[in-house]
Design an enzyme around this catalytic site. Structure first.
Site, PDB file in Angstrom:
ATOM      1  N   ASN A  88       0.889  -1.149   0.000  1.00 35.31           N
ATOM      2  CA  ASN A  88       0.000   0.000   0.000  1.00 35.31           C
ATOM      3  C   ASN A  88       0.930   1.202   0.000  1.00 35.31           C
ATOM      4  OD1 ASN A  88      -1.611   2.227   1.367  1.00 35.31           O
ATOM      5  ND2 ASN A  88      -3.205   0.676   1.124  1.00 35.31           N
ATOM      6  N   SER A  89       0.969   1.930  -1.101  1.00 31.53           N
ATOM      7  CA  SER A  89       2.045   2.885  -1.358  1.00 31.53           C
ATOM      8  C   SER A  89       2.044   4.056  -0.374  1.00 31.53           C
ATOM      9  CB  SER A  89       1.929   3.426  -2.780  1.00 31.53           C
ATOM     10  OG  SER A  89       2.002   2.387  -3.723  1.00 31.53           O
ATOM     11  N   MET A  90       3.165   4.742  -0.324  1.00 33.68           N
ATOM     12  CA  MET A  90       3.303   5.937   0.499  1.00 33.68           C
ATOM     13  C   MET A  90       2.181   6.923   0.154  1.00 33.68           C
ATOM     14  SD  MET A  90       6.560   8.545   0.578  1.00 33.68           S
ATOM     15  CE  MET A  90       7.682   7.208   0.948  1.00 33.68           C
TER      16      MET A  90
END
Length: 363
Positions: A88-90
């Site tokens: 779950n990306s930055m």
């Protein structure tokens, strides 16, 4: 529950204060919480491998931080080396990429790489779920995303399949966003976006680990646009770089006046990656200094740390080549990354400097 809501509200406020959210995206981020799309079993990226997050307090702290949350390691295999294969990306990077899409209400968007479903949910809340299409290759991740999205009340169009093929029968799209790193943007994907549409994707080449491009599709079927800063994403599975042969040969010392720290800007990485195809670079910070390794995929290599000597291995004088490339770059005025761009045609991927007519390399 109160702690989770407060933690997420603080994260959104942080993104807003840094200028990542316009008024409409601020409203969407307030509505769609990140923690709804993060499973209980997660990892944090460590120096050498991903480390499991084992307490709920640490889970909350990581999920409500502006950091990536690893949601899969080793493609889901047990007892592997702990290499991150999905995240779950930055949140700040998610917000930046969504801003670069320049969406308008009703735009039809194709997402490559559903992962946990978070980006698909944000797009659904902004554009309407009927306008959002998302593809995920991994079966377990596809099931995770579908469950997360349905539980949150969103029903975008989902497909399990190879994102490199896109969704041709649903084309044309107004926008395309990739949430995994691509080595190249296939013209087959460009063809699925209407003229005037926008493609936002992270690229990762041999020499550099990641940079965003924002391309506009042209009437002639090409797509062209600038680099928009660094972005470290996990590679699409079919775009992963295979390991090359080991570096071989006796070390040869060579005098050098080039400080390896000068090689670490994204601007130089884009230029060198275009001028030296097949050469990769990695570096390690050691206290106040830095060590740089270069490899060409054919068994030649080079090593340097700040000083007056570098070491070369194999048939190719790789450090000498990098010095020549750096001299070319410096003669151009050491342009920053945002001075470069990319044009994708049916035949080539052209890296250019300042405008599409000034091509650095066409591959």
């Amino acid at each position: 529950m109160v702690t989770e809501i407060q933690g997420y509200a603080s994260l959104v406020q942080h993104l807003d204060a840094r200028g990542f959210l316009d008024e409409e995206w601020r409203r969407i981020f307030d509505t769609v919480r990140r923690d709804w799309f993060v499973p209980e079993r997660i990892w944090r990226q460590g120096p050498d491998r991903c480390e499991p997050v084992t307490s709920h307090a640490n889970w909350l702290a990581l999920v409500h931080s502006d950091e990536p949350v690893v949601i899969q390691v080793d493609d889901g295999a047990e007892e592997g080396p702990g290499v991150a294969t999905s995240s779950n990306s930055m949140p700040s990077m998610v917000a930046k990429m969504l801003g670069l899409l320049e969406v308008e209400r009703g735009a039809r968007v194709l997402e490559i790489g559903t992962a946990s479903g978070y980006v698909a949910a944000l797009l659904s809340a902004r554009l309407g779920e009927e306008n959002v299409y998302s593809i995920e290759l991994d079966q377990a991740l596809a099931e995770l995303a579908a469950g997360n999205l349905h539980a949150a009340g969103y029903m975008p169009q989902l497909r399990r399949g190879d994102g490199e093929q896109g969704w041709p029968e649903a084309a044309p799209f107004d926008r395309l966003i990739a949430t995994c790193a691509l080595r190249t943007i296939s013209h087959g994907l460009v063809e699925q976006v209407r003229p005037g549409g926008i493609i936002v994707a992270p690229l990762a080449r041999d020499f550099w680990s990641g940079a965003l491009v924002q391309l506009t599709v042209q009437d002639d079927g090409s797509a062209s646009g600038p680099f928009r800063g660094g972005a470290s994403y996990m590679a699409m599975r079919s775009h992963r770089t295979p390991d090359g042969p080991p570096v071989e040969g006796r070390a040869r010392a060579t005098d050098t006046a080039l400080d390896p720290r000068q090689l670490l800007t994204l601007g130089f990485a884009i230029y060198a990656g275009a001028r030296m195809p097949g050469v990769s670079m990695i570096h390690r910070e050691v206290g106040a200094t830095v060590e740089v390794w270069l490899m060409d995929g054919a068994g030649s290599g080079a090593f340097c740390e700040p000083g007056e000597q570098a070491w070369q291995y194999g048939d190719r004088d790789l450090w000498s080549d990098i010095e020549t490339t750096y001299q070319e770059y410096a003669a151009l005025g050491s342009p920053t990354s945002d001075a470069f761009g990319l044009t994708v045609t049916p035949r080539s991927q052209e890296v250019w400097l300042t405008h599409p007519g000034r091509v650095i390399v066409s591959a």
